[in-house]
Design a protein around this motif. Sequence first.
Motif, PDB file in Angstrom:
ATOM      1  N   ALA A 190     -27.002  17.461  -6.175  1.00  0.00           N
ATOM      2  CA  ALA A 190     -25.937  16.478  -5.905  1.00  0.00           C
ATOM      3  C   ALA A 190     -26.405  15.410  -4.922  1.00  0.00           C
ATOM      4  O   ALA A 190     -26.029  14.239  -5.037  1.00  0.00           O
ATOM      5  N   ALA A 191     -27.247  15.808  -3.962  1.00  0.00           N
ATOM      6  CA  ALA A 191     -27.760  14.843  -2.988  1.00  0.00           C
ATOM      7  C   ALA A 191     -28.641  13.800  -3.688  1.00  0.00           C
ATOM      8  O   ALA A 191     -28.461  12.595  -3.520  1.00  0.00           O
ATOM      9  N   HIS A 193     -28.722  13.184  -6.898  1.00  0.00           N
ATOM     10  CA  HIS A 193     -27.867  12.467  -7.844  1.00  0.00           C
ATOM     11  C   HIS A 193     -27.087  11.354  -7.130  1.00  0.00           C
ATOM     12  O   HIS A 193     -26.945  10.247  -7.663  1.00  0.00           O
ATOM     13  N   GLY A 194     -26.593  11.648  -5.942  1.00  0.00           N
ATOM     14  CA  GLY A 194     -25.835  10.644  -5.180  1.00  0.00           C
ATOM     15  C   GLY A 194     -26.687   9.421  -4.865  1.00  0.00           C
ATOM     16  O   GLY A 194     -26.253   8.275  -5.052  1.00  0.00           O
ATOM     17  N   ILE A 195     -27.909   9.658  -4.397  1.00  0.00           N
ATOM     18  CA  ILE A 195     -28.807   8.546  -4.061  1.00  0.00           C
ATOM     19  C   ILE A 195     -29.077   7.705  -5.310  1.00  0.00           C
ATOM     20  O   ILE A 195     -29.027   6.475  -5.290  1.00  0.00           O
ATOM     21  N   ILE A 198     -25.613   5.895  -6.855  1.00  0.00           N
ATOM     22  CA  ILE A 198     -25.227   4.700  -6.089  1.00  0.00           C
ATOM     23  C   ILE A 198     -26.334   3.654  -6.201  1.00  0.00           C
ATOM     24  O   ILE A 198     -26.070   2.463  -6.346  1.00  0.00           O
ATOM     25  N   VAL A 207     -29.214   2.329  -1.701  1.00  0.00           N
ATOM     26  CA  VAL A 207     -30.647   2.263  -1.431  1.00  0.00           C
ATOM     27  C   VAL A 207     -31.215   1.282  -2.455  1.00  0.00           C
ATOM     28  O   VAL A 207     -30.920   1.390  -3.644  1.00  0.00           O
ATOM     29  N   PRO A 208     -32.002   0.278  -1.997  1.00  0.00           N
ATOM     30  CA  PRO A 208     -32.531  -0.706  -2.957  1.00  0.00           C
ATOM     31  C   PRO A 208     -33.310  -0.031  -4.081  1.00  0.00           C
ATOM     32  O   PRO A 208     -34.027   0.951  -3.830  1.00  0.00           O
ATOM     33  N   GLU A 215     -37.356   7.190  -1.450  1.00  0.00           N
ATOM     34  CA  GLU A 215     -36.296   7.825  -0.664  1.00  0.00           C
ATOM     35  C   GLU A 215     -35.888   9.178  -1.251  1.00  0.00           C
ATOM     36  O   GLU A 215     -35.574  10.108  -0.518  1.00  0.00           O
ATOM     37  N   LEU A 219     -36.158  12.566   0.858  1.00  0.00           N
ATOM     38  CA  LEU A 219     -35.051  13.507   1.048  1.00  0.00           C
ATOM     39  C   LEU A 219     -35.428  14.905   0.575  1.00  0.00           C
ATOM     40  O   LEU A 219     -35.159  15.897   1.251  1.00  0.00           O
TER      41      LEU A 219
END
Lengths: 225, 225
Positions: A190-191, A193-195, A198, A207-208, A215, A219
């Motif tokens: 999920a972490a 996936h979130g990055i 978005i 995050v560009p 990134e 992580l």
Amino acid sequence: MNVVQKFSQKSRTMAPKTVPKTATPTTVTPNTLSKRQAQLEALMAAAEKRICDSGLQSLKARDLAADIGIALGGLYNIVADMDALLLLVSSRTLKRLGEAATERTGHLPNATREEAIERLVAVAHTYLDFARKNLPLWRMIFELRLDSPLPEWAAQDQLRLFRHIAEPLSVIMPDLDARGLTIRARTLFAAVHGIISIGLEERLIAVPVQKLSDEVAWLTRAACR
Amino acid sequence: MNVVQKFSQKSRTMAPKTVPKTATPTTVTPNTLSKRQAQLEALMAAAEKRICDSGLQSLKARDLAADIGIALGGLYNIVADMDALLLLVSSRTLKRLGEAATERTGHLPNATREEAIERLVAVAHTYLDFARKNLPLWRMIFELRLDSPLPEWAAQDQLRLFRHIAEPLSVIMPDLDARGLTIRARTLFAAVHGIISIGLEERLIAVPVQKLSDEVAWLTRAACR
């Protein structure tokens, strides 16, 4: 298991819905099966094309029926309803994602902690690349809201993918029991996936895009170190 | 800055749209301003209530006008369009989120690395609790798709919130320059957001709701250790 079998199984596992009687013919000859399978393939291809071209929101059964040259009623001889069709499309996308992960990371060493971390990074990068290359179909998996409970086969299609995370994670966090490992794999998924989600929406706070790969790797490594 | 001023500024910064002429009266007396501000407040409250009751998708200008007892045309004397209204609602939610973060974490020590990590965990927990307690309004912030570019004031409302992450992060990662810190803060935000948003949807693959708080804390600490 072919898609027609999958669909039949699905009809049984989903909550009851009004389905036209013709959806379950009393005699199914091999010829009928093969024809229905071909129609289902065409229907799924039409749905995938429309989702890629204009997104899930504007997808209409009537358009899909026209795409493959059948009447709207005929569509419900092939699938029970639009939810059933979209679940099959979603499942096919997940299957391709699983294949991509196996192909790209399955051969990577996973014996030492460092190897397992790097394999997990490779899994995360596979996910990023897959999302990038299959953006509308990938989004659709998360946008899909069903009227009925998720059928067991679709649930298994989703859960099965987590072995790509759980295998290296069990080397990295050997003290976790099966339940702890499941939760931790979901947290990491999920972490990442979130990055990515978005990021690929290119929102103001994202995050560009050109930094996503770095990134996501940061992580994953930082969380597992 | 009050909401009417914000709205006026917004109209300037958004891409041109067809706006009824009455939206910019030539003479604005203090009385008119105060009346319009009261109407805007009522409109926002009505929108928030409808979003909480039935979600963003079914929100209609006509219903909102009826809620506050004005004609549909009158609504466009208060806001330029529905996007403008939803941005104001979104911004008010973000403001409340910022206040919650300040209230709950602003006083926490942030001098040592360990203190900063624990402050970051508290920020993540504030975000989780806020999302849980304000689920429909919080979801709406991410579901909102605008036809026009995000106006500068709304962009600032979003970016300003990141100081709650960047302040402790600058203690934890003193070697990052301003750009690196911005990206890292976004990475951490998106990771925590991913865990929470999949978790609160209670999807099959979600971290179980009762484990969300622990897992968000684990990820934050692990990533910053």
